[in-house]
Design a protein around this motif. Structure first.
Motif, mmCIF file in Angstrom:
data_model
loop_
_atom_site.group_PDB
_atom_site.id
_atom_site.type_symbol
_atom_site.label_atom_id
_atom_site.label_comp_id
_atom_site.label_asym_id
_atom_site.label_seq_id
_atom_site.Cartn_x
_atom_site.Cartn_y
_atom_site.Cartn_z
ATOM 1 N N ARG A 249 0.777 -1.350 -0.015
ATOM 2 C CA ARG A 249 0.076 -0.072 0.075
ATOM 3 C C ARG A 249 0.964 1.180 0.141
ATOM 4 N NH1 ARG A 249 -3.130 -2.811 -1.726
ATOM 5 N NH2 ARG A 249 -5.396 -3.217 -1.014
ATOM 6 N N THR A 250 0.421 2.257 -0.596
ATOM 7 C CA THR A 250 1.240 3.595 -0.735
ATOM 8 C C THR A 250 0.122 4.441 -0.206
ATOM 9 O OG1 THR A 250 2.291 2.739 -2.927
ATOM 10 C CG2 THR A 250 2.274 5.206 -2.134
ATOM 11 N N PRO A 251 0.328 4.821 1.239
ATOM 12 C CA PRO A 251 -0.473 5.847 1.590
ATOM 13 C C PRO A 251 -0.020 7.185 1.331
ATOM 14 C CG PRO A 251 0.878 4.992 3.223
ATOM 15 C CD PRO A 251 1.237 4.147 2.143
ATOM 16 N N GLY A 252 -0.811 8.300 1.668
ATOM 17 C CA GLY A 252 -0.422 9.660 1.250
ATOM 18 C C GLY A 252 0.850 10.034 1.965
ATOM 19 N N ALA A 253 1.695 10.789 1.243
ATOM 20 C CA ALA A 253 2.836 11.423 1.841
ATOM 21 C C ALA A 253 2.619 12.266 2.930
ATOM 22 C CB ALA A 253 3.545 12.058 0.497
ATOM 23 N N LEU A 254 3.536 12.182 3.684
ATOM 24 C CA LEU A 254 3.449 12.945 5.127
ATOM 25 C C LEU A 254 4.677 14.013 5.080
ATOM 26 C CD1 LEU A 254 3.264 9.993 7.588
ATOM 27 C CD2 LEU A 254 1.499 11.289 6.708
ATOM 28 N N GLY A 255 4.171 15.160 5.502
ATOM 29 C CA GLY A 255 5.288 16.213 5.790
ATOM 30 C C GLY A 255 5.768 16.214 7.244
ATOM 31 N N ALA A 256 6.735 16.660 7.402
ATOM 32 C CA ALA A 256 7.498 16.558 8.773
ATOM 33 C C ALA A 256 6.752 17.251 9.806
ATOM 34 C CB ALA A 256 8.776 17.194 8.639
ATOM 35 N N ARG A 257 6.394 16.664 11.049
ATOM 36 C CA ARG A 257 5.582 17.313 11.977
ATOM 37 C C ARG A 257 6.469 18.160 12.858
ATOM 38 N NH1 ARG A 257 0.693 15.232 13.304
ATOM 39 N NH2 ARG A 257 0.753 16.981 14.619
ATOM 40 N N PHE A 258 7.959 17.896 12.776
ATOM 41 C CA PHE A 258 8.979 18.733 13.652
ATOM 42 C C PHE A 258 10.177 18.822 12.572
ATOM 43 C CE2 PHE A 258 12.610 18.907 16.318
ATOM 44 C CZ PHE A 258 12.323 20.183 16.912
ATOM 45 N N ALA A 259 10.593 20.178 12.683
ATOM 46 C CA ALA A 259 11.643 20.306 11.719
ATOM 47 C C ALA A 259 12.467 21.439 12.547
ATOM 48 C CB ALA A 259 11.378 20.742 10.177
ATOM 49 N N SER A 260 13.744 21.331 12.557
ATOM 50 C CA SER A 260 14.462 22.236 13.338
ATOM 51 C C SER A 260 16.106 21.915 12.908
ATOM 52 C CB SER A 260 14.610 22.356 14.768
ATOM 53 O OG SER A 260 15.096 23.285 15.786
ATOM 54 N N PHE A 261 17.027 22.659 13.773
ATOM 55 C CA PHE A 261 18.404 22.316 13.470
ATOM 56 C C PHE A 261 19.085 22.525 14.855
ATOM 57 C CE2 PHE A 261 17.771 26.704 12.526
ATOM 58 C CZ PHE A 261 18.838 27.267 13.025
ATOM 59 N N VAL A 262 20.118 21.747 14.780
ATOM 60 C CA VAL A 262 21.100 21.953 16.281
ATOM 61 C C VAL A 262 22.495 22.346 15.727
ATOM 62 C CG1 VAL A 262 19.968 20.387 17.522
ATOM 63 C CG2 VAL A 262 21.854 19.558 16.181
ATOM 64 N N PHE A 263 23.096 22.830 16.456
ATOM 65 C CA PHE A 263 24.479 23.380 16.136
ATOM 66 C C PHE A 263 25.523 23.584 17.089
ATOM 67 C CE2 PHE A 263 21.594 26.815 17.406
ATOM 68 C CZ PHE A 263 22.573 27.647 18.090
ATOM 69 N N ASN A 264 26.823 23.588 16.890
ATOM 70 C CA ASN A 264 27.866 23.542 17.842
ATOM 71 C C ASN A 264 28.865 24.672 17.369
ATOM 72 O OD1 ASN A 264 28.987 22.578 20.476
ATOM 73 N ND2 ASN A 264 30.636 21.644 19.035
ATOM 74 N N PRO A 265 29.588 25.335 18.200
ATOM 75 C CA PRO A 265 29.269 25.708 19.374
ATOM 76 C C PRO A 265 27.914 26.531 19.590
ATOM 77 C CG PRO A 265 31.021 27.078 18.703
ATOM 78 C CD PRO A 265 30.772 26.121 17.508
ATOM 79 N N PRO A 266 27.635 26.377 21.013
ATOM 80 C CA PRO A 266 26.584 27.274 21.078
ATOM 81 C C PRO A 266 27.007 28.830 21.153
ATOM 82 C CG PRO A 266 27.321 26.183 23.136
ATOM 83 C CD PRO A 266 27.792 25.835 21.814
ATOM 84 N N PRO A 267 25.844 29.775 21.240
ATOM 85 C CA PRO A 267 26.443 31.266 21.320
ATOM 86 C C PRO A 267 27.281 31.437 22.571
ATOM 87 C CG PRO A 267 24.284 30.976 21.011
ATOM 88 C CD PRO A 267 24.667 29.710 21.245
ATOM 89 N N ALA A 268 28.527 32.186 22.353
ATOM 90 C CA ALA A 268 29.329 32.615 23.421
ATOM 91 C C ALA A 268 28.741 33.417 24.311
ATOM 92 C CB ALA A 268 30.640 32.894 22.873
ATOM 93 N N PRO A 269 29.200 33.658 25.454
ATOM 94 C CA PRO A 269 28.721 34.769 26.300
ATOM 95 C C PRO A 269 29.113 36.290 25.696
ATOM 96 C CG PRO A 269 29.771 33.308 27.672
ATOM 97 C CD PRO A 269 29.893 32.875 26.130
#
Length: 429
Positions: A249-269
């Motif tokens: 079976r080929t059900p309907g395509a799904l969009g992402a329910r959550f989308a973000s990004f992570v990064f390193n290093p975090p913002p410095a003080p």
């Protein structure tokens, strides 16, 4: 002399007094202005005080793009990784109008991604896909998924340049393809995932699956992937048990329910100095980055300019405390605005007036922003707060950030250059 003769003489004198001398120049020394227009150009070196910087206005999951980057040659290696999750269809799927079957698993799947921004100078761009915990959410950090990125990729590396070189942009072996939108400058990747990469487990997590992406290139790698309308889409090809047999079976395509990004290093003080590895004796004025930072500058606008002069030009002069951060090709725009009311970091921004300038990563030159219309507004409305706000025009859509010296750094403090016309000294009648 008779009355008639006197009347005639008076009439002649009256006519002579009203004769217009067309060839004579004008002469009005008592009524013409006696002064001259005076233009003054001044540098307000101490008018900006009580400045501050605040962070957290737009965070990564609120950004309209997912940022991917790997910049190993910068002062500190900058590594950005998109993460996204699809929710499944649950443990069962309708097979017919009278039959609902148990989902046994996925035969395969196809993932679509839009690359909405890229560095045209980057060569041999590569994408690797990793399976992540389905629990990723708005609180997920780089360190929180680092272990998952240390596992083997779920599918072969995608060589984007090689895919572009294929006839029709399609790889006949892997089934991957790319479509180039030359009008909107977007690339649409359509990538095939086999049964292992598209694993569907409807019993333990209702079929949800999450992926993360790492990128690399021969030089600096930096791209932006779309979200929302141009976000990731997953098409599963599922195997479902019916009453008599297992069917595809080929059900309907799904969009992402959550989308973000992570990064390193975090913002410095805000007081950190990445050039020396030490700190400043004060907090710098940060603009841009993720989460996005803004800076607030309070201006003591002189009364001798505000009350009766006409402002014809105003320029805000800022000196970077450290080189601007970001991918070499990811120049970003910052803007200067004013506020409706001064509530510090929560001041509502007045979007009607202001101006912008472009920041180039690694640049250290003095930054100048035209603020003429803002100063004219302050001169026309004495009740308006004389506050400037600096922010990125596209907040959290670039990893780039710049930091300026604050007003407490006397030798490099923010300065206003104002050109104005003094009141005109009209003559006295």
């Amino acid at each position: 002399m008779t009355r008639r003769r006197l009347a005639l003489v008076g009439a002649v004198l009256l006519v002579a007094a009203c004769v217009e001398r067309l060839t004579a120049p004008g002469h009005c020394p008592d009524y013409c202005p006696s002064g001259q227009i005076t233009i003054v150009d001044t540098l307000l070196t101490t008018s900006i005080n009580r400045d501050s910087s605040h962070r957290g206005y737009v965070v990564s999951y609120q950004s309209p793009v997912m940022l991917a980057a790997f910049l190993p040659d910068t002062t500190a290696t900058l590594d950005g990784r998109p993460i996204f999750r699809f929710n499944g269809f649950g443990p069962r799927l309708p097979v017919s109008s009278v039959d609902t079957g148990q989902i046994r698993g996925a035969d395969s799947a196809r993932l679509q991604l839009y690359i909405v921004r890229r560095d045209t100078a980057t060569h041999n761009l590569r994408l690797q896909f990793y399976r992540l915990p389905t629990t990723i959410d708005t609180t997920t950090t780089f360190d929180g998924v680092a272990a998952a990125f240390n596992n083997a990729p779920v599918r072969p590396t995608v060589y984007v340049d090689t895919l572009l070189a294929q006839p029709g942009g399609k790889d006949p072996v892997t089934g991957d393809s790319v479509v180039v939108d030359t009008v909107n400058h977007r690339w649409l990747l359509s990538l095939k995932f086999d049964a292992a990469a598209a694993r569907y487990d409807g019993t333990s997590d209702s079929g949800a699956v999450a992926y993360g992406i790492r990128i690399a290139a021969d030089s600096h790698a930096s791209i932006a992937l779309g979200k929302g309308t141009f976000g990731p889409v997953l098409q599963w090809y599922l195997l479902v048990d019916s009453l008599t047999m297992t069917v595809a079976r080929t059900p309907g395509a799904l969009g992402a329910r959550f989308a973000s990004f992570v990064f390193n290093p975090p913002p410095a003080p805000l007081d950190s100095n990445p050039v020396t590895g030490g700190t400043f004796p004060y907090s710098t004025l940060a603009v841009g980055g993720v989460p996005s930072a803004r800076s607030l500058l309070r201006v003591a606008f002189p009364k001798f300019i505000r009350d009766s002069s006409q402002v014809i030009r105003g320029t805000l002069i800022l000196v970077p405390a450290v080189p601007a951060r970001g991918a070499p090709a990811d120049s970003f725009v910052i803007e200067a605005r004013t506020v409706f009311a001064d509530f510090g970091g929560k001041s509502p921004i007045d979007p009607r007036l202001g101006d912008t300038t472009v920041i180039h990563p690694d640049s250290t030159g003095t930054v100048k922003i035209e603020v003429t219309n803002l100063l004219q507004l302050w001169a026309a409305d004495s009740t308006h707060p004389t506050v400037l706000v600096l922010r990125a025009q596209a907040e959290a859509q670039f990893l780039g950030e710049i930091r300026f010296y604050p007003s407490v750094a006397a030798a490099f403090r923010p300065t206003l250059q104002v050109t104005f016309v003094r009141p005109f000294p009209f003559g006295v009648p």
